[in-house]
Scaffold this motif. Structure first.
Motif, short mmCIF file in Angstrom:
data_model
loop_
_atom_site.label_atom_id
_atom_site.label_comp_id
_atom_site.label_asym_id
_atom_site.label_seq_id
_atom_site.Cartn_x
_atom_site.Cartn_y
_atom_site.Cartn_z
N UNK A 254 54.13 11.81 54.21
CA UNK A 254 54.42 10.46 53.38
C UNK A 254 55.84 10.17 54.07
N UNK A 255 56.59 10.96 54.21
CA UNK A 255 58.17 10.12 54.48
C UNK A 255 58.01 8.98 56.11
N UNK A 256 57.34 9.68 56.70
CA UNK A 256 57.38 8.66 57.80
C UNK A 256 56.09 7.40 57.60
N UNK A 257 55.73 7.87 57.13
CA UNK A 257 54.36 6.96 56.50
C UNK A 257 54.91 5.50 56.51
N UNK A 258 55.68 6.07 55.04
CA UNK A 258 57.05 5.01 53.89
C UNK A 258 57.27 4.79 54.64
N UNK A 259 58.34 5.31 55.60
CA UNK A 259 59.04 4.28 57.03
C UNK A 259 58.83 3.35 58.10
N UNK A 260 57.39 3.49 58.00
CA UNK A 260 56.61 2.90 58.80
C UNK A 260 56.44 1.89 58.40
N UNK A 261 55.91 1.69 56.69
CA UNK A 261 55.30 0.97 55.96
C UNK A 261 55.65 -0.15 55.65
#
Length: 269
Positions: A254-261
């Motif tokens: 989730x943290x990586x996804x949030x950073x990518x977004x």
């Protein structure tokens, strides 16, 4: 002495005639004559045990002759008359050590008292004895005087001791009064201690009531409830401990996804 010799010869003659003529009467007489002295000795032995003797001696000479009187006082308790009593008294000088014999004789009635007296003619020796006696008497007087002085000192010391004992008695009376006061104070202290002990007993009872009412009835149930809550929470946490790695991986994704977004939003903007 010659009377004893004649007595022995007469007895021997009677015994000889009895044997010569074979006479029983003379033999009986000779035996009686032989046994008679033994009988007298037995009687005299019994009398001797009932006699009481007392020695008499004069310290001063007789005025007419200058001789000193030495005698024997005999008390006869036997009930037998003694027609002739003889005795020898030995007198020894304490100064010269010289000894003299004084003969006394007399008779003693039955159950009576007699004094048999004799004279000692050694006046010079006795005078020396008297002088020695006087000197000893003078020394004795000096010793008595010294004893009187000592007795006076003892009396003075005794008076001092009596005063000290009186003071000690007064001190003892004072101490007795103080002891009585201390006993009274001790009694008051004991009463106060008894009251304090009663108060402490009441406090103990109140503490027991508090322990029973508040602890057992109120606090202990609450603590037990809190303990049960913590235990159930602990059990839930314990049940999800196996899923923690999966949760950590999900959070990481989730943290990586949030950073990518977030990066994508920056580029679009």
């Amino acid at each position: 002495m010659w009377k004893k010799i004649l007595y022995v010869l007469g007895t021997a003659g009677i015994f000889y005639l009895a044997v010569l003529y074979r006479s029983k009467g003379l033999l009986s007489v000779s035996l009686a004559v032989l046994l008679l002295p033994l009988l007298f000795l037995c009687v005299l032995s019994g009398v001797k045990q009932r006699l009481k003797f007392e020695l008499l001696f004069s310290c001063y000479p007789v005025e007419q002759t200058g001789d000193y009187l030495v005698g024997l006082r005999i008390e006869n308790r036997s009930g037998i008359y003694l027609p002739r009593v003889r005795a020898k008294i030995q007198v020894k000088s304490m100064h010269t050590g010289k000894k003299q014999w004084v003969k006394v004789r007399g008779k003693v009635s039955a159950d009576g008292v007699a004094e048999l007296a004799g004279l000692k003619s050694d006046v010079a020796v006795l005078k020396m004895d008297v002088e020695n006696l006087k000197a000893a008497t003078a020394e004795l007087k000096d010793e008595v005087t010294g004893l009187d002085v000592r007795m006076s000192n003892m009396e003075y010391k005794f008076d001092v001791l009596t005063r000290e004992v009186t003071q000690l008695k007064d001190n003892v009376i004072d101490l007795t009064g103080r002891t009585a006061n201390l006993e009274k104070s001790s009694e008051r202290t004991n009463s106060r201690l008894d009251s304090i002990e009663k108060c402490l007993q009441e406090q103990r009872e109140s503490l027991k009531r508090i322990e029973v009412i508040h602890l057992e009835n109120n606090l202990i149930p609450r603590v037990a409830n809190i303990e049960s809550c913590y235990l159930t929470t602990f059990e839930r946490y314990k049940a999800y401990t196996d899923r923690l790695p999966e949760l950590f991986a999900t959070v990481s994704n989730v943290s990586r996804t949030v950073q990518a977004h977030s990066e994508a939003f920056r580029k679009i903007s």
